[in-house]
Design a protein around this motif. Structure first.
Motif, PDB file in Angstrom:
ATOM      1  N   ARG A  70       9.617  -1.528   5.042  1.00 54.70           N
ATOM      2  CA  ARG A  70       8.729  -2.571   5.538  1.00 54.70           C
ATOM      3  C   ARG A  70       8.889  -3.859   4.732  1.00 54.70           C
ATOM      4  NH1 ARG A  70       3.192   0.973   6.747  1.00 54.70           N
ATOM      5  NH2 ARG A  70       3.423   0.977   9.018  1.00 54.70           N
ATOM      6  N   LEU A  71       9.058  -3.714   3.426  1.00 51.33           N
ATOM      7  CA  LEU A  71       9.222  -4.889   2.571  1.00 51.33           C
ATOM      8  C   LEU A  71      10.508  -5.637   2.907  1.00 51.33           C
ATOM      9  CD1 LEU A  71       8.074  -6.488   0.185  1.00 51.33           C
ATOM     10  CD2 LEU A  71       9.374  -4.986  -1.342  1.00 51.33           C
ATOM     11  N   VAL A  72      11.588  -4.891   3.120  1.00 55.31           N
ATOM     12  CA  VAL A  72      12.866  -5.520   3.469  1.00 55.31           C
ATOM     13  C   VAL A  72      12.774  -6.218   4.823  1.00 55.31           C
ATOM     14  CG1 VAL A  72      15.273  -5.052   4.072  1.00 55.31           C
ATOM     15  CG2 VAL A  72      14.263  -3.966   2.069  1.00 55.31           C
ATOM     16  N   ASN A  73      12.165  -5.549   5.804  1.00 52.50           N
ATOM     17  CA  ASN A  73      12.024  -6.150   7.132  1.00 52.50           C
ATOM     18  C   ASN A  73      11.180  -7.421   7.079  1.00 52.50           C
ATOM     19  OD1 ASN A  73      13.557  -4.200   8.419  1.00 52.50           O
ATOM     20  ND2 ASN A  73      11.807  -2.918   8.931  1.00 52.50           N
ATOM     21  N   ALA A  74      10.089  -7.378   6.306  1.00 54.26           N
ATOM     22  CA  ALA A  74       9.255  -8.567   6.166  1.00 54.26           C
ATOM     23  C   ALA A  74      10.022  -9.687   5.478  1.00 54.26           C
ATOM     24  CB  ALA A  74       7.986  -8.234   5.384  1.00 54.26           C
ATOM     25  N   GLY A  75      10.825  -9.335   4.466  1.00 54.88           N
ATOM     26  CA  GLY A  75      11.632 -10.334   3.782  1.00 54.88           C
ATOM     27  C   GLY A  75      12.643 -10.995   4.710  1.00 54.88           C
ATOM     28  N   ILE A  76      13.241 -10.216   5.591  1.00 47.10           N
ATOM     29  CA  ILE A  76      14.199 -10.779   6.561  1.00 47.10           C
ATOM     30  C   ILE A  76      13.500 -11.752   7.503  1.00 47.10           C
ATOM     31  CG2 ILE A  76      15.710 -10.210   8.508  1.00 47.10           C
ATOM     32  CD1 ILE A  76      16.352  -7.569   7.076  1.00 47.10           C
ATOM     33  N   LEU A  77      12.278 -11.399   7.944  1.00 49.31           N
ATOM     34  CA  LEU A  77      11.526 -12.294   8.825  1.00 49.31           C
ATOM     35  C   LEU A  77      11.182 -13.599   8.118  1.00 49.31           C
ATOM     36  CD1 LEU A  77       9.093  -9.806  10.613  1.00 49.31           C
ATOM     37  CD2 LEU A  77      11.237 -10.756  11.466  1.00 49.31           C
ATOM     38  N   ILE A  78      10.837 -13.508   6.843  1.00 47.97           N
ATOM     39  CA  ILE A  78      10.531 -14.723   6.077  1.00 47.97           C
ATOM     40  C   ILE A  78      11.772 -15.602   5.959  1.00 47.97           C
ATOM     41  CG2 ILE A  78       9.887 -15.576   3.782  1.00 47.97           C
ATOM     42  CD1 ILE A  78       8.034 -13.141   3.548  1.00 47.97           C
ATOM     43  N   ILE A  79      12.934 -14.998   5.774  1.00 49.56           N
ATOM     44  CA  ILE A  79      14.180 -15.766   5.732  1.00 49.56           C
ATOM     45  C   ILE A  79      14.425 -16.468   7.068  1.00 49.56           C
ATOM     46  CG2 ILE A  79      16.700 -15.560   5.580  1.00 49.56           C
ATOM     47  CD1 ILE A  79      16.273 -13.314   3.547  1.00 49.56           C
ATOM     48  N   CYS A  80      14.141 -15.777   8.176  1.00 54.34           N
ATOM     49  CA  CYS A  80      14.299 -16.385   9.501  1.00 54.34           C
ATOM     50  C   CYS A  80      13.354 -17.572   9.674  1.00 54.34           C
ATOM     51  CB  CYS A  80      14.032 -15.341  10.585  1.00 54.34           C
ATOM     52  SG  CYS A  80      15.284 -14.041  10.680  1.00 54.34           S
ATOM     53  N   ILE A  81      12.120 -17.421   9.192  1.00 51.13           N
ATOM     54  CA  ILE A  81      11.176 -18.536   9.251  1.00 51.13           C
ATOM     55  C   ILE A  81      11.716 -19.718   8.449  1.00 51.13           C
ATOM     56  CG2 ILE A  81       8.847 -19.290   8.624  1.00 51.13           C
ATOM     57  CD1 ILE A  81       7.962 -16.355   9.020  1.00 51.13           C
ATOM     58  N   ALA A  82      12.256 -19.424   7.270  1.00 49.96           N
ATOM     59  CA  ALA A  82      12.811 -20.476   6.418  1.00 49.96           C
ATOM     60  C   ALA A  82      14.003 -21.165   7.079  1.00 49.96           C
ATOM     61  CB  ALA A  82      13.222 -19.889   5.071  1.00 49.96           C
ATOM     62  N   ILE A 133       0.840  -1.206   0.000  1.00 53.01           N
ATOM     63  CA  ILE A 133       0.000   0.000   0.000  1.00 53.01           C
ATOM     64  C   ILE A 133       0.874   1.255   0.000  1.00 53.01           C
ATOM     65  CG2 ILE A 133      -1.693   1.328   1.313  1.00 53.01           C
ATOM     66  CD1 ILE A 133      -2.818  -1.330   2.343  1.00 53.01           C
ATOM     67  N   ASP A 134       1.922   1.260   0.831  1.00 53.95           N
ATOM     68  CA  ASP A 134       2.811   2.426   0.899  1.00 53.95           C
ATOM     69  C   ASP A 134       3.490   2.687  -0.438  1.00 53.95           C
ATOM     70  OD1 ASP A 134       2.196   2.886   3.532  1.00 53.95           O
ATOM     71  OD2 ASP A 134       3.927   1.829   4.343  1.00 53.95           O
ATOM     72  N   LEU A 135       3.944   1.634  -1.097  1.00 52.48           N
ATOM     73  CA  LEU A 135       4.606   1.807  -2.394  1.00 52.48           C
ATOM     74  C   LEU A 135       3.629   2.331  -3.434  1.00 52.48           C
ATOM     75  CD1 LEU A 135       6.803  -1.436  -2.481  1.00 52.48           C
ATOM     76  CD2 LEU A 135       7.614   0.917  -2.268  1.00 52.48           C
ATOM     77  N   ILE A 136       2.421   1.807  -3.439  1.00 53.56           N
ATOM     78  CA  ILE A 136       1.416   2.250  -4.404  1.00 53.56           C
ATOM     79  C   ILE A 136       1.041   3.710  -4.180  1.00 53.56           C
ATOM     80  CG2 ILE A 136      -0.997   1.951  -5.115  1.00 53.56           C
ATOM     81  CD1 ILE A 136      -0.630  -1.058  -4.585  1.00 53.56           C
ATOM     82  N   GLU A 137       0.967   4.126  -2.922  1.00 55.91           N
ATOM     83  CA  GLU A 137       0.517   5.479  -2.594  1.00 55.91           C
ATOM     84  C   GLU A 137       1.663   6.479  -2.501  1.00 55.91           C
ATOM     85  OE1 GLU A 137      -1.869   5.013   0.906  1.00 55.91           O
ATOM     86  OE2 GLU A 137      -3.627   4.397  -0.263  1.00 55.91           O
ATOM     87  N   GLY A 138       2.889   6.060  -2.856  1.00 62.19           N
ATOM     88  CA  GLY A 138       3.997   6.999  -2.968  1.00 62.19           C
ATOM     89  C   GLY A 138       4.876   7.141  -1.750  1.00 62.19           C
ATOM     90  N   HIS A 139       4.625   6.371  -0.705  1.00 60.03           N
ATOM     91  CA  HIS A 139       5.489   6.422   0.479  1.00 60.03           C
ATOM     92  C   HIS A 139       6.592   5.375   0.301  1.00 60.03           C
ATOM     93  CE1 HIS A 139       2.691   9.107   2.604  1.00 60.03           C
ATOM     94  NE2 HIS A 139       1.728   8.349   2.115  1.00 60.03           N
ATOM     95  N   VAL A 140       7.505   5.691  -0.593  1.00 56.96           N
ATOM     96  CA  VAL A 140       8.463   4.695  -1.070  1.00 56.96           C
ATOM     97  C   VAL A 140       9.430   4.249   0.016  1.00 56.96           C
ATOM     98  CG1 VAL A 140      10.274   4.231  -2.764  1.00 56.96           C
ATOM     99  CG2 VAL A 140       8.283   5.586  -3.416  1.00 56.96           C
ATOM    100  N   VAL A 141       9.953   5.202   0.779  1.00 56.44           N
ATOM    101  CA  VAL A 141      10.962   4.869   1.793  1.00 56.44           C
ATOM    102  C   VAL A 141      10.397   3.905   2.824  1.00 56.44           C
ATOM    103  CG1 VAL A 141      12.435   5.774   3.615  1.00 56.44           C
ATOM    104  CG2 VAL A 141      12.197   7.038   1.468  1.00 56.44           C
TER     105      VAL A 141
END
Length: 263
Positions: free
Chosen positions: A236-248, A223-231
């Motif tokens: 958030r995307l990077v943090n979520a990706g790191i958590l998914i790696i930890c789950i893996a 939602i943030d990326l679509i609405e222009g809040h890129v940073v």
């Protein structure tokens, strides 16, 4: 004039504090950035101030300016506290912002109602524990898991989520928390595969860690990326990706220990 300036200074500081509290509470509770901006801007406008706000992953920078006297302004920075997701707080704070706007609530009354909302007791951790375990077992059934797989996923989620709660209460590193919780839940579910108890052991293993998937951060990042809040969106995307790696990593540890290589 000196008394009026002092009064304006006190008033703008109090309003700035309230707006910062709103913004950080909403971000910590799991709101996407645009909604925070709309809610806080609505309150600022009600009190007669223009708002310029920049939101990062861990901090909120805010400048409010009197709409009738641009020399009266206040700039503040506040750290976002890491809170558990709580959509009830999001809903109640959003409703309060509309009450402030429609009913023209005073600053004192607005502050009192804000404190009442954020201080409300949360649902019992034991009740949450059981509900999460039931939900994850339901996911197992949704993917055609049999009764034994559901039971083991329920047990694995119950133990894994309890360990997560205890580790979080002790303020351990959240990445380690996700690895350990994933490992424990998948190891218990792996009993089905190791002993051949049921007909869907692969589904039990795969769904045992679903309760850890950071769905809300992933949705908010999109939602943030679509609405222009890129940073904020990328963070958030990077943090979520790191958590998914930890789950893996936790799941991989289970597979290696049990000698499973043909899922």
């Amino acid at each position: 004039m000196g008394v009026e300036n002092r009064k304006n200074k006190v008033e703008i500081q109090e309003i700035s504090d309230l707006l910062q509290d709103f913004a950080t509470s909403l971000m910590g509770a799991g709101t996407h950035t645009s909604r925070v901006d709309h809610i806080v801007s609505r309150i600022a406008d009600t009190f007669g101030y223009d708002l310029n706000m920049t939101i990062f992953q861990k901090t909120v920078m805010m400048t409010i300016t009197d709409q009738h006297d641009t020399t009266v302004r206040n700039t503040s920075v506040k750290r976002i506290k890491p809170l558990a997701l709580n959509f009830k707080i999001v809903s109640e704070l959003s409703k309060l912002s509309w009450d402030i706007y429609d009913q023209k609530l005073s600053l004192t009354e607005s502050r009192e109602r804000y404190i009442e909302i954020v201080s409300a007791p949360r649902m019992s951790r034991w009740w949450v524990l059981v509900l999460v375990a039931c939900a994850n077992a339901s996911f197992c059934r949704l993917f055609s898991g049999d009764g034994i797989a559901m039971a083991l996923v329920f047990a694995g989620t119950l133990v894994g989520f309890f360990i997560r709660q205890e580790m979080m209460n002790r303020h351990l590193n959240h990445l380690l928390v996700f690895i350990v919780s994933s490992f424990v839940a998948s190891m218990i579910a792996g009993i089905d595969y190791f002993y051949g108890l049921g007909s869907t052991p692969d589904i039990a293993l795969a769904t045992s860690v679903l309760y850890l998937i950071p769905g809300v951060p992933l949705i908010n990042s999109a939602i943030d990326l679509i609405e222009g809040h890129v940073v904020v969106g990328i963070t958030r995307l990077v943090n979520a990706g790191i958590l998914i790696i930890c789950i893996a990593l936790g799941l991989l540890s289970t597979l290696m220990i049990l000698g499973i290589d043909n899922l």
